[in-house]
Design an enzyme around this catalytic site. Structure first.
Site, mmCIF file in Angstrom:
data_model
loop_
_atom_site.group_PDB
_atom_site.id
_atom_site.type_symbol
_atom_site.label_atom_id
_atom_site.label_comp_id
_atom_site.label_asym_id
_atom_site.label_seq_id
_atom_site.Cartn_x
_atom_site.Cartn_y
_atom_site.Cartn_z
ATOM 1 C CG HIS A 101 -65.807 53.843 -1.920
ATOM 2 N ND1 HIS A 101 -65.903 55.142 -1.517
ATOM 3 C CD2 HIS A 101 -66.884 53.199 -1.392
ATOM 4 C CE1 HIS A 101 -67.004 55.300 -0.779
ATOM 5 N NE2 HIS A 101 -67.610 54.120 -0.683
ATOM 6 C CG HIS A 264 -72.439 54.671 -2.443
ATOM 7 N ND1 HIS A 264 -71.272 55.005 -3.103
ATOM 8 C CD2 HIS A 264 -72.082 54.369 -1.171
ATOM 9 C CE1 HIS A 264 -70.262 54.923 -2.252
ATOM 10 N NE2 HIS A 264 -70.719 54.541 -1.076
ATOM 11 C CG ASP A 268 -70.537 51.236 0.222
ATOM 12 O OD1 ASP A 268 -69.485 51.700 -0.260
ATOM 13 O OD2 ASP A 268 -71.295 51.901 0.954
ATOM 14 C CG HIS A 291 -69.326 49.087 5.489
ATOM 15 N ND1 HIS A 291 -69.164 48.966 4.119
ATOM 16 C CD2 HIS A 291 -69.492 50.404 5.728
ATOM 17 C CE1 HIS A 291 -69.219 50.166 3.576
ATOM 18 N NE2 HIS A 291 -69.428 51.060 4.522
#
Ligand SMILES: [Zn+2]
Length: 330
Positions: A101, A264, A268, A291
């Site tokens: 973030h 979001h 990310d 991720h």
């Protein structure tokens, strides 16, 4: 004494309008220091964060100042050592969890060089979005530096894929003069289904703060209970995440955007990709990425030297739309 020819040359020189030379697109750091205190999402630990200006070509460097000898963790694709739940970066035995973030805020504001002093192994979650980090960075002010901003320009498509059928996920980079992200999620949940599951964002719009930064991380009560039983999400709650049960959002204030979930994921992805150490000039597109796959994509890019090159802009007017401006506040 001047000859006629010399006078002519002089006259020509004087009459010629001064050439308009554009300014070089410069690297950026902070003007002053900014501090925050919060808790880690997973560890629940109290942590202090100090954002400090850094010289040109430093990049973004986390510094674990709580260890007996401070340890620097510079950002690069290889620094990512764990991608379960969040992006964790390491140098030797020293690590920092949940960097995505604050890295997203740095990418959104266009900060190249920064020291992030941290007193624990996890970045504070604050409100679960990048908005607080944007506020911290902008409060410190942005300083232009005497070095050209270096970009990684993607020259050929690079794609990574995992799984099949219902488990399929992929992420790719294509050449693009700018930085654009399009993301699609596929959550079979009543609330998420009723919102937009696809969004496209172009950094050149200058609207990162307005359109992306405020989107919060999200979770489901069932998962949260399971994670807590494993000693995770100890700092998580309704003030730093969207929490849903089987049918509804439990946060009293509801959603910040109608399509906050997919936004979001873009937030990310911007953070995960910025770990490469330089801003990308590329179009990123992804389906159910996370991720792990985002980092795999960076490594796939770097493994193909013909697929990218590092570029600078001696004349900022040649840079993509919106890149020369310093991001505005809300
Ligand atoms: Zn996140």
């Amino acid at each position: 004494m001047l000859t006629i020819a010399a006078i002519d040359r002089l006259r020509t020189r004087q009459e010629r309008p001064a050439p308009k030379i554009g300014r070089m697109l410069q690297q950026r750091t902070l003007k002053s220091i900014s501090r925050a205190v919060g808790v880690g999402l997973h560890s629940g630990q109290r942590v202090e964060l100090t954002l400090r200006p850094a010289p040109a070509d430093t990049g973004i460097v986390f510094r674990r100042v709580d260890l007996p000898e401070p340890v620097d963790i510079p950002m690069n694709a290889e620094a990512v050592t764990d991608t379960r739940l969040a992006s964790t970066v390491s140098n030797g035995g020293a690590k920092v969890q949940t960097v995505e973030h604050i890295m997203s805020a740095c990418a959104g504001i266009g900060i190249d060089n920064l020291y992030i002093d941290i007193t624990a192994d996890e970045v504070p979650i604050l409100d679960g979005s990048a908005a607080s980090f944007v506020f911290l960075l902008q409060s410190a002010g942005v300083e232009l530096q005497k070095a050209p901003r270096r970009f990684i320009e993607v020259l050929a498509p690079v794609e990574v894929r995992e799984g099949e059928g219902a488990n399929e996920k992929w992420a790719r980079l294509d050449p693009y003069h700018g930085f654009r992200l399009s993301f699609e999620i596929d959550f079979d949940h009543k609330v998420v289904n009723s919102t937009g599951q696809r969004f496209e964002f172009d950094l050149g719009s200058g609207q990162y703060n307005r359109d992306i930064a405020r989107a919060r991380t999200f979770g489901f009560t069932k998962e949260v209970e399971y994670m807590r039983s494993k000693g995770l999400a100890l700092g998580g709650g309704l003030d730093n995440a969207i929490v849903m049960d089987d049918t509804k959002v439990l946060n009293a204030g509801g959603l910040r955007y109608d399509d906050e979930f997919v936004k979001h994921k873009i937030l990310d992805a911007m953070g995960d990709l910025y770990i490469v150490g330089k801003p990308l000039l590329a179009a990123y597109s992804a389906f159910r990425s996370g991720h792990a796959l985002n980092n795999k994509l960076l490594r796939a890019l770097l493994a193909q030297p013909e697929a990218y090159r590092v570029v600078t802009f001696d004349d900022e007017r040649a840079a993509p739309r919106g890149f020369a401006e310093v991001a505005r506040a809300w």
